[in-house]
Motif scaffolding. Structure first.
Motif, PDB file in Angstrom:
ATOM      1  N   ILE A   1      20.403  29.882  59.325  1.00 58.34           N
ATOM      2  CA  ILE A   1      21.457  29.043  59.118  1.00 58.34           C
ATOM      3  C   ILE A   1      22.832  29.737  58.921  1.00 58.34           C
ATOM      4  CG2 ILE A   1      22.236  27.037  57.614  1.00 58.34           C
ATOM      5  CD1 ILE A   1      19.419  26.152  57.579  1.00 58.34           C
ATOM      6  N   PRO A   2      22.561  30.673  57.798  1.00 59.67           N
ATOM      7  CA  PRO A   2      24.266  31.287  57.521  1.00 59.67           C
ATOM      8  C   PRO A   2      24.466  32.191  58.712  1.00 59.67           C
ATOM      9  CG  PRO A   2      22.568  31.633  55.749  1.00 59.67           C
ATOM     10  CD  PRO A   2      21.848  30.769  56.888  1.00 59.67           C
ATOM     11  N   SER A   3      23.454  32.795  59.338  1.00 58.34           N
ATOM     12  CA  SER A   3      23.762  33.630  60.739  1.00 58.34           C
ATOM     13  C   SER A   3      24.363  32.945  61.750  1.00 58.34           C
ATOM     14  CB  SER A   3      22.500  34.390  61.330  1.00 58.34           C
ATOM     15  OG  SER A   3      22.054  35.173  60.251  1.00 58.34           O
ATOM     16  N   LEU A   4      23.975  31.537  62.070  1.00 58.58           N
ATOM     17  CA  LEU A   4      24.348  30.734  62.977  1.00 58.58           C
ATOM     18  C   LEU A   4      25.823  30.246  62.848  1.00 58.58           C
ATOM     19  CD1 LEU A   4      24.054  29.372  65.576  1.00 58.58           C
ATOM     20  CD2 LEU A   4      23.009  27.418  64.470  1.00 58.58           C
ATOM     21  N   MET A   5      26.216  30.119  61.221  1.00 59.84           N
ATOM     22  CA  MET A   5      27.342  29.641  60.967  1.00 59.84           C
ATOM     23  C   MET A   5      28.432  30.628  60.941  1.00 59.84           C
ATOM     24  SD  MET A   5      26.178  27.590  57.648  1.00 59.84           S
ATOM     25  CE  MET A   5      27.961  26.997  57.063  1.00 59.84           C
ATOM     26  N   PHE A   6      28.079  31.835  60.601  1.00 60.62           N
ATOM     27  CA  PHE A   6      28.976  32.925  60.821  1.00 60.62           C
ATOM     28  C   PHE A   6      29.218  33.069  62.262  1.00 60.62           C
ATOM     29  CE2 PHE A   6      28.386  33.955  56.295  1.00 60.62           C
ATOM     30  CZ  PHE A   6      29.599  34.179  55.949  1.00 60.62           C
ATOM     31  N   TYR A   7      28.208  33.137  63.058  1.00 60.92           N
ATOM     32  CA  TYR A   7      28.182  33.547  64.738  1.00 60.92           C
ATOM     33  C   TYR A   7      29.367  32.507  65.085  1.00 60.92           C
ATOM     34  CZ  TYR A   7      27.187  33.739  69.592  1.00 60.92           C
ATOM     35  OH  TYR A   7      27.296  33.800  70.905  1.00 60.92           O
ATOM     36  N   ARG A   8      29.151  31.287  64.920  1.00 61.90           N
ATOM     37  CA  ARG A   8      30.179  30.434  65.300  1.00 61.90           C
ATOM     38  C   ARG A   8      31.609  30.495  64.789  1.00 61.90           C
ATOM     39  NH1 ARG A   8      28.042  28.095  69.819  1.00 61.90           N
ATOM     40  NH2 ARG A   8      25.866  27.146  69.392  1.00 61.90           N
ATOM     41  N   TYR A   9      31.811  30.993  63.717  1.00 62.31           N
ATOM     42  CA  TYR A   9      32.956  31.075  63.015  1.00 62.31           C
ATOM     43  C   TYR A   9      33.852  32.292  63.600  1.00 62.31           C
ATOM     44  CZ  TYR A   9      36.417  32.960  59.705  1.00 62.31           C
ATOM     45  OH  TYR A   9      37.532  33.473  59.045  1.00 62.31           O
ATOM     46  N   PHE A  10      33.043  33.488  64.000  1.00 62.02           N
ATOM     47  CA  PHE A  10      33.417  34.565  64.639  1.00 62.02           C
ATOM     48  C   PHE A  10      33.938  34.241  65.970  1.00 62.02           C
ATOM     49  CE2 PHE A  10      30.898  37.297  61.210  1.00 62.02           C
ATOM     50  CZ  PHE A  10      31.982  37.414  60.330  1.00 62.02           C
ATOM     51  N   ARG A  11      32.936  33.736  66.586  1.00 63.32           N
ATOM     52  CA  ARG A  11      33.390  33.354  68.176  1.00 63.32           C
ATOM     53  C   ARG A  11      34.602  32.388  68.300  1.00 63.32           C
ATOM     54  NH1 ARG A  11      32.345  35.530  72.381  1.00 63.32           N
ATOM     55  NH2 ARG A  11      30.230  35.754  71.652  1.00 63.32           N
ATOM     56  N   GLY A  12      34.773  31.551  67.253  1.00 59.09           N
ATOM     57  CA  GLY A  12      35.954  30.639  67.394  1.00 59.09           C
ATOM     58  C   GLY A  12      37.246  31.335  66.860  1.00 59.09           C
ATOM     59  N   LEU A  13      37.001  32.453  66.031  1.00 60.34           N
ATOM     60  CA  LEU A  13      38.116  33.436  65.641  1.00 60.34           C
ATOM     61  C   LEU A  13      38.287  34.253  66.991  1.00 60.34           C
ATOM     62  CD1 LEU A  13      39.858  33.834  63.105  1.00 60.34           C
ATOM     63  CD2 LEU A  13      38.170  35.703  62.609  1.00 60.34           C
TER      64      LEU A  13
END
Length: 214
Positions: A169-181
């Motif tokens: 769950i945290p890995s997916l959240m950070f992945y989406r955050y970094f992708r948007g960034l």
């Protein structure tokens, strides 16, 4: 914590490796994707001011390229005009596009690793659950069950499922955050390059005119 790891059995070790890898990637990307290291404020304005009357020296261009990711993209265009005075608009845009692709690749570093961990962690947890269920069924014998083996099987099944979700769950959240960034930075770099193209073309020698000797 050690008692939980022991109760979860050997399937927890791949999950622990994934958790360490995910944490390392997240910390590295949080540092590398800071605005100051990627898109320093007013950098485009500073480059335009620097090249308002003449092109800078190669030493200055090198410092610009080493300053940030955006600086490397802008420096590629300035360097192209310096090395080829007769450069055209299409060639200059192609130079910026090539540098931009390299910059985006640099920004996306390790994101595939983080996405893979986010996808694999629940599967590793599921594998631990299946192994725990196998131990549970193995403890049920016709003559009576083995309470210790039954308890161990339940621990393996539940702990691995929980650990898998806690990592995914945290890995997916950070992945989406970094992708948007990265997507936002890519758009800003495209806009910066488009703004700098007509400015740098002022220094390009028309193709029908002779180039000045250096």
């Amino acid at each position: 914590m050690l008692a939980i790891i022991q109760a979860a059995g050997w399937p927890i070790w791949p999950l622990l490796v994934c958790s360490i890898g995910a944490l390392a990637v997240v910390l590295e990307r949080l540092s590398s994707l800071r605005t100051q290291r990627v898109m320093p404020p007013r950098l485009v304005d500073e480059v335009i001011a620097l090249t308002r009357t003449s092109l800078p020296s190669l030493d200055v261009v090198k410092k610009l390229g080493d300053s940030s990711v955006l600086g490397a993209v802008l420096a590629s265009g300035v360097r192209a005009v310096i090395s080829e005075p007769r450069i055209g608009a299409d060639a200059l845009r192609a130079t910026f596009e090539t540098a931009g692709r390299a910059a985006v690749h640099r920004l996306e570093r390790y994101l595939n690793t983080l996405g893979t961990i986010a996808s694999a962690a629940p599967l590793l947890g599921l594998m631990g659950t299946v192994i725990g269920m196998i131990e549970i069924f193995g403890s049920q014998t016709p003559g009576g069950g083995n309470p210790a083996q039954l308890a161990h099987g339940i621990s393996v099944a539940l702990y691995n499922t929980a650990f898998g979700l806690m990592i995914a769950i945290p890995s997916l959240m950070f992945y989406r955050y970094f992708r948007g960034l990265v997507d936002a930075y890519t758009l800003e770099m495209e806009q910066a390059a488009a703004r700098l193209v007509p400015h740098l073309l002022r220094f390009a020698v028309p193709r029908h005119a002779p180039a000045e000797p250096r």
